[in-house]
Scaffold this motif. Sequence first.
Motif, PDB file in Angstrom:
ATOM      1  N   LEU A  91      -9.529 -50.107 -12.076  1.00  0.00           N
ATOM      2  CA  LEU A  91     -10.977 -50.010 -12.286  1.00  0.00           C
ATOM      3  C   LEU A  91     -11.646 -51.262 -11.720  1.00  0.00           C
ATOM      4  O   LEU A  91     -11.277 -52.385 -12.073  1.00  0.00           O
ATOM      5  N   ILE A  92     -12.624 -51.059 -10.822  1.00  0.00           N
ATOM      6  CA  ILE A  92     -13.421 -52.172 -10.291  1.00  0.00           C
ATOM      7  C   ILE A  92     -14.795 -52.125 -10.952  1.00  0.00           C
ATOM      8  O   ILE A  92     -15.466 -51.088 -10.945  1.00  0.00           O
ATOM      9  N   VAL A  93     -15.208 -53.260 -11.529  1.00  0.00           N
ATOM     10  CA  VAL A  93     -16.516 -53.350 -12.187  1.00  0.00           C
ATOM     11  C   VAL A  93     -17.317 -54.436 -11.489  1.00  0.00           C
ATOM     12  O   VAL A  93     -16.976 -55.625 -11.551  1.00  0.00           O
ATOM     13  N   VAL A 102      -8.471 -45.918  -6.952  1.00  0.00           N
ATOM     14  CA  VAL A 102      -9.577 -46.766  -7.409  1.00  0.00           C
ATOM     15  C   VAL A 102     -10.631 -45.972  -8.170  1.00  0.00           C
ATOM     16  O   VAL A 102     -11.041 -44.892  -7.751  1.00  0.00           O
ATOM     17  N   VAL A 103     -11.047 -46.529  -9.313  1.00  0.00           N
ATOM     18  CA  VAL A 103     -12.199 -46.032 -10.063  1.00  0.00           C
ATOM     19  C   VAL A 103     -13.182 -47.192 -10.090  1.00  0.00           C
ATOM     20  O   VAL A 103     -12.763 -48.348 -10.159  1.00  0.00           O
ATOM     21  N   SER A 104     -14.493 -46.920 -10.027  1.00  0.00           N
ATOM     22  CA  SER A 104     -15.438 -48.039 -10.016  1.00  0.00           C
ATOM     23  C   SER A 104     -16.699 -47.733 -10.800  1.00  0.00           C
ATOM     24  O   SER A 104     -17.045 -46.570 -11.025  1.00  0.00           O
ATOM     25  N   THR A 105     -17.368 -48.810 -11.206  1.00  0.00           N
ATOM     26  CA  THR A 105     -18.661 -48.693 -11.879  1.00  0.00           C
ATOM     27  C   THR A 105     -19.441 -49.981 -11.644  1.00  0.00           C
ATOM     28  O   THR A 105     -18.855 -51.027 -11.354  1.00  0.00           O
ATOM     29  N   THR A 106     -20.768 -49.880 -11.775  1.00  0.00           N
ATOM     30  CA  THR A 106     -21.615 -51.049 -11.504  1.00  0.00           C
ATOM     31  C   THR A 106     -22.097 -51.739 -12.775  1.00  0.00           C
ATOM     32  O   THR A 106     -22.901 -52.659 -12.692  1.00  0.00           O
ATOM     33  N   THR A 136     -20.617 -48.787 -18.893  1.00  0.00           N
ATOM     34  CA  THR A 136     -19.857 -47.656 -18.348  1.00  0.00           C
ATOM     35  C   THR A 136     -18.386 -48.012 -18.203  1.00  0.00           C
ATOM     36  O   THR A 136     -17.512 -47.159 -18.380  1.00  0.00           O
ATOM     37  N   ALA A 137     -18.108 -49.296 -17.868  1.00  0.00           N
ATOM     38  CA  ALA A 137     -16.708 -49.736 -17.718  1.00  0.00           C
ATOM     39  C   ALA A 137     -15.922 -49.495 -19.002  1.00  0.00           C
ATOM     40  O   ALA A 137     -14.793 -49.012 -18.973  1.00  0.00           O
ATOM     41  N   ILE A 138     -16.550 -49.815 -20.145  1.00  0.00           N
ATOM     42  CA  ILE A 138     -15.885 -49.631 -21.446  1.00  0.00           C
ATOM     43  C   ILE A 138     -15.601 -48.150 -21.682  1.00  0.00           C
ATOM     44  O   ILE A 138     -14.517 -47.767 -22.124  1.00  0.00           O
ATOM     45  N   GLU A 139     -16.575 -47.296 -21.339  1.00  0.00           N
ATOM     46  CA  GLU A 139     -16.403 -45.844 -21.506  1.00  0.00           C
ATOM     47  C   GLU A 139     -15.260 -45.334 -20.615  1.00  0.00           C
ATOM     48  O   GLU A 139     -14.432 -44.527 -21.052  1.00  0.00           O
TER      49      GLU A 139
END
Length: 222
Positions: free
Chosen positions: A105-107, A128-132, A136-139
């Motif tokens: 996960l990339i945050v 890869v999974v990502s969020t800004t 959302t990263a916690i979810e």
Amino acid sequence: DGGVFDLRLPDMTGFELLKKLHADPALATVPIVVFTGKNLTIDEQLELKTMAKSVVLKDVESPERLLDETALFLHRVITDLPPEKQAMLSRLHGSNEILQKRKVLIVDDDARNIFALTSLLENHDVDVVSTTNGKTAIEIVQKTPDISLVLMDIMMPEMDGYETIREIRKIPDFHTLPILALTAKAMKGDREKCLEAGASDYISKPVNTDQLLSLMRIWLHR
């Protein structure tokens, strides 16, 4: 061949030891790797730079990382190292097996950073999974049981990386999830703050890709 020194020694400081070495003509050209857990003053940095063939490695947490960085600095031919050290380095550099099919996960609030890191990791067969943002990263972490590692940008608006890491660490299932913090080089005390928040390790931006991949291999190997 060379030496590795901590600046905090019981009987004399690392600076004193370096001065003694550099005063001895037979030892003055020996390559020295210096590592330190403290932020150096400008004067201390300048003093180190006057001593030829020395480099500062900050915050070396693991023997693998110290070996890796030392070998890079000394440009040692791997075949000159003892077999067990060769095996350790080949695990870090030679094998992509440990990265393949791992979910990372990339945050990061900057989509350009996410794109660059995603491109790098996908080239090594990483999923890869990502969020800004942190919320959302916690979810995502909670809903995605097979995440192997998190790359967490520290400087994000609203919920920063420190807070996000602390919230993830509150969840019992994720006490040992490897989380690598991405920090701006200029941040003072970033190491302490990252580790206090619960980060496993950290790397400065702009990210050195070889160093990042090496660090990821170390934490995925554990």
